[in-house]
Design an enzyme around this catalytic site. Structure first.
Site, PDB file in Angstrom:
ATOM      1  N   LYS A  15       0.803  -1.212   0.000  1.00  0.00           N
ATOM      2  CA  LYS A  15       0.000   0.000   0.000  1.00  0.00           C
ATOM      3  C   LYS A  15       0.847   1.278   0.000  1.00  0.00           C
ATOM      4  O   LYS A  15       0.365   2.352  -0.332  1.00  0.00           O
ATOM      5  CB  LYS A  15      -0.953  -0.006   1.204  1.00  0.00           C
TER       6      LYS A  15
ATOM      7  N   CYS B  56     -14.436  -6.739   2.015  1.00  0.00           N
ATOM      8  CA  CYS B  56     -15.785  -6.706   1.439  1.00  0.00           C
ATOM      9  C   CYS B  56     -15.966  -7.768   0.360  1.00  0.00           C
ATOM     10  O   CYS B  56     -16.793  -7.630  -0.531  1.00  0.00           O
ATOM     11  CB  CYS B  56     -16.088  -5.333   0.860  1.00  0.00           C
TER      12      CYS B  56
HETATM   13  C1  SPV Z   1      -6.338  -3.932   2.599  1.00  0.00           C
HETATM   14  O1  SPV Z   1      -6.590  -3.663   3.776  1.00  0.00           O
HETATM   15  O2  SPV Z   1      -6.909  -3.373   1.651  1.00  0.00           O
HETATM   16  C2  SPV Z   1      -5.328  -4.958   2.283  1.00  0.00           C
HETATM   17  C3  SPV Z   1      -4.397  -5.343   3.310  1.00  0.00           C
HETATM   18  O3  SPV Z   1      -5.229  -5.365   1.161  1.00  0.00           O
HETATM   19  S1  SPV Z   1      -3.255  -4.107   3.626  1.00  0.00           S
HETATM   20  O4  SPV Z   1      -1.975  -4.565   3.149  1.00  0.00           O
HETATM   21  O5  SPV Z   1      -3.275  -3.902   5.034  1.00  0.00           O
HETATM   22  O6  SPV Z   1      -3.627  -2.899   2.906  1.00  0.00           O
HETATM   23 MN    MN Z   2      -6.235  -4.025  -0.208  1.00  0.00          MN
END
Ligand code: SPV
Ligand code: MN
Length: 622
Positions: free
Chosen positions: A228, A272
């Site tokens: 992310k 979701c």
């Molecule tokens: C999300 O929360 O959208 C995920 C996991 O895919 S994370 O790496 O925490 O963003």
């Molecule tokens: Mn995600």
């Protein structure tokens, strides 16, 4: 640049690996942070099997991971207060003249630098620093981006090895160019293997120099640069270059008798049903979380940024997700996080369809029923945001195009949300612009355990991408509208909602029904099913769904169920438009004019329909 220090810490062999890349920007970067963070030693990871093996071993040796009973399986625990993405501590470093909008968190660039560099100072003393190279997207592809990660966490590095394509070779191919993303991560001081100073957790994003800093956290959504954090840099990059970085899965859906495969991408807020959709039995998966989309010669093509899955494990059972369940219960490389480890060293998670355990070890320590955490809250045996990390190639439903440097052509795009009372299970937009404006830009969802904070609060989350936007919201919407310029047959756009409930509070759909919606979308892409035009889009015809339910699930789908699921909920749809318009008015300074017009027109169509047909018209009135 202190080359001597770098040489000392890397050792001769490690230093040679860096030197071979002949990249000045890289050398400055790694030597700068070697000096600031002061690790005891540095390991440089190339694309070799031995290097990956070294990091896996380290994760066990330094106890960031522990072995489980099944060969290749390990478990990692994040701290009690480090169980999800920390939106409040994730901020952009902005110059005073830069504006992103009020829904996007930022901190003054100079002050932020000072703060984060202070936190990095000597943060790796007593630890090893890993310098790792990756490729975001398939290697040797014009669609991909090179990235280097510095981290003191072997768990982070090991996770990235599973999730991301190795990129040392890519860096060699850069021939000294400075065109790559950079990530600095330190888990900070550890106590019992977990980050101790959660109040000093910071994730700061420098868009200008394309660097992300993450400190005092281990949870992958906060710490893994390539997931992310890179996404935020890539959104800006895409905006400047005319393509899209999306929070999307990519999957192939078979037509009747498996004679054709059509690729769909899908964007859903966390937790979701995104991974569950991409993993539907009998179809093919390319990715479950992140996609780059480009208009190439008049066609929209997509690649998966990653090569693995960091998926939510809650409710994964043999029955609900057979392919994942098999991967999670067979020998092979899997990292489980924040599950419970039982007496036999087996991982257990909520909703695994087995008898509940009565003891074990989890993210809060020794667990037994009634156990309370340091905040006084009851601790379930596993966390709701417990996860698994696996390679897509280890799944039998992985598509052959995963590493295709050209990506795949997108036939349809699915946007999902989570609401109990407004959106029909599936609905197709009138056209591209209507899909982007009246579906994607209107996504709302109730919050889940994937982010820290209260659950079940309805939140605006356009394109399920709000958490990661690094450009003003209006510009992002405009980019989405513009990408199909020159595309003769843009992908069809659909909206789904798996969470509709009846008056009694029970879900109106079974967990497998999403497969029927998907097969209907596939028919629509090929012009083989008719739709019913309602004021908000096209819905399926009863007979088509009835046949698909029978074919696919062996289920008799009744007209009563259809009417209840697909009736138009006019008061709720109007209320949603009003809520969303208010948000755009109050928070977005650059909303494209066409967005408000599209929502106003839709509202008017709903009002007209209400005066003719009442609040809840059944599909057959249209
Ligand atoms: C999300 O929360 O959208 C995920 C996991 O895919 S994370 O790496 O925490 O963003
Ligand atoms: Mn995600």
């Amino acid at each position: 640049m202190d080359i001597k220090l770098l040489k000392d810490k890397c050792g001769a062999e490690g230093y040679k690996k860096l030197e071979k890349l002949a990249n000045d920007k890289l050398m400055k970067f790694v030597s700068g942070y070697a000096e600031l963070c002061d690790p005891d030693s540095i390991f440089v990871r190339t694309d070799s099997r031995e290097d990956a093996e070294y990091i896996r071993r380290k994760a066990l040796e330094n106890k960031e991971e522990r072995p489980l009973a099944t060969v290749g399986h390990t478990v990692h625990f994040d701290g009690y207060f480090d169980q999800g993405r920390d939106k409040g501590s994730t901020k952009y470093l902005l110059r005073p003249d830069e504006v992103l909008g009020s829904d996007i968190m930022s901190v003054d660039r100079e002050k932020g630098f000072e703060e984060i560099h202070k936190l990095c100072e000597n943060a790796m003393r007593g630890k090893e620093m890993y310098i790792c190279f990756y490729c975001l997207g398939p290697t040797d592809s014009k669609l991909s981006i090179s990235a280097v990660q510095i981290t003191d966490s072997s768990y982070v590095s090991h996770s990235e090895d599973i999730l991301c394509r190795s990129g040392y070779g890519q860096f060699l191919n850069l021939k000294g160019s400075g065109n790559f993303f950079r990530f600095v991560h330190s888990a900070g001081e550890l106590e019992n293997g977990v980050s101790k100073d959660s109040e000093k957790r910071r994730i700061y994003i420098d868009l200008q120099d394309e660097i992300v800093y993450s400190v005092n956290t281990q949870y992958a959504g906060n710490s893994i640069g390539l997931k992310k954090l890179a996404m935020r840099l890539a959104i800006k990059c895409a905006s400047e270059e005319g393509w899209l970085t999306e929070h999307m899965f990519i999957m192939g859906v078979y037509g009747r008798k498996k004679r054709r495969i059509t690729y769909f991408t899908g964007s859903f807020p966390s937790a979701c049903g995104k991974t569950a959709t991409a993993m539907l039995d009998g179809e093919k998966i390319i990715g479950d979380d992140l996609a780059y989309l480009r208009n190439i010669n008049g066609r929209i093509r997509a690649v998966n940024v990653e090569r693995g899955i960091f998926g939510i494990i809650q409710d994964v059972s043999e029955k609900s997700d057979p392919a994942i369940f098999e991967a999670l219960t067979s020998p092979g490389e899997v990292i489980f996080s924040n599950v419970l480890v039982d007496r036999h060293d087996n991982p257990r998670w909520l909703g695994d369809a087995r008898p509940e355990p009565d003891s074990g070890v989890n993210f809060a320590g020794e667990w037994a029923p009634g156990r309370k955490g340091p905040d006084g809250n009851a601790v379930l045996y596993a966390h709701k945001n417990a996860r698994y990390t696996i390679r897509l190639r280890d799944l039998k439903n992985c598509d052959a195009n995963l590493d295709n440097p050209e990506g795949v052509e997108v036939g349809g795009i699915i946007y999902g949300g989570r609401d109990s009372d407004t959106s029909a299970p599936v609905i197709q937009s009138f056209d591209w612009a209507h899909g982007i404006l009246a579906q994607a830009a209107m996504i709302e969802s109730e919050t889940t355990a994937a982010t820290l904070g209260e659950e079940g609060v309805r939140k605006f989350n356009l394109m399920a991408n709000l958490d990661f936007l690094s450009i003003p919201i209006g510009r992002y919407i405009q980019n989405n509208l513009d990408i199909v310029q020159g595309v003769k047959k843009p992908p069809l756009i659909f909206h789904v909602n798996y969470f509709l409930r009846g008056k009694d509070g029970k879900y109106l759909n079974g967990i497998k029904d999403k497969h029927v919606w998907l097969k209907w979308m596939e028919l629509r892409v090929h012009g083989e099913a008719k739709g019913i035009k309602t004021p908000i889009g096209h819905i399926p015809k009863y007979d088509d769904l009835k046949a698909l339910f029978k074919d696919l699930l062996g289920k008799d789908y009744t007209r009563e169920d259809y009417n209840e699921q697909f009736k138009l909920r006019i008061p709720e749809c109007i209320a949603k438009i009003d809520r969303i318009k208010k948000i755009y008015h109050a928070k977005v300074f650059d909303t494209p004019h066409i967005l408000m017009k599209t929502l106003d027109d839709q509202r008017q169509r709903l009002e007209d329909s209400r005066s003719k047909n009442g609040d809840y018209p059944a599909p057959d009135v249209f």
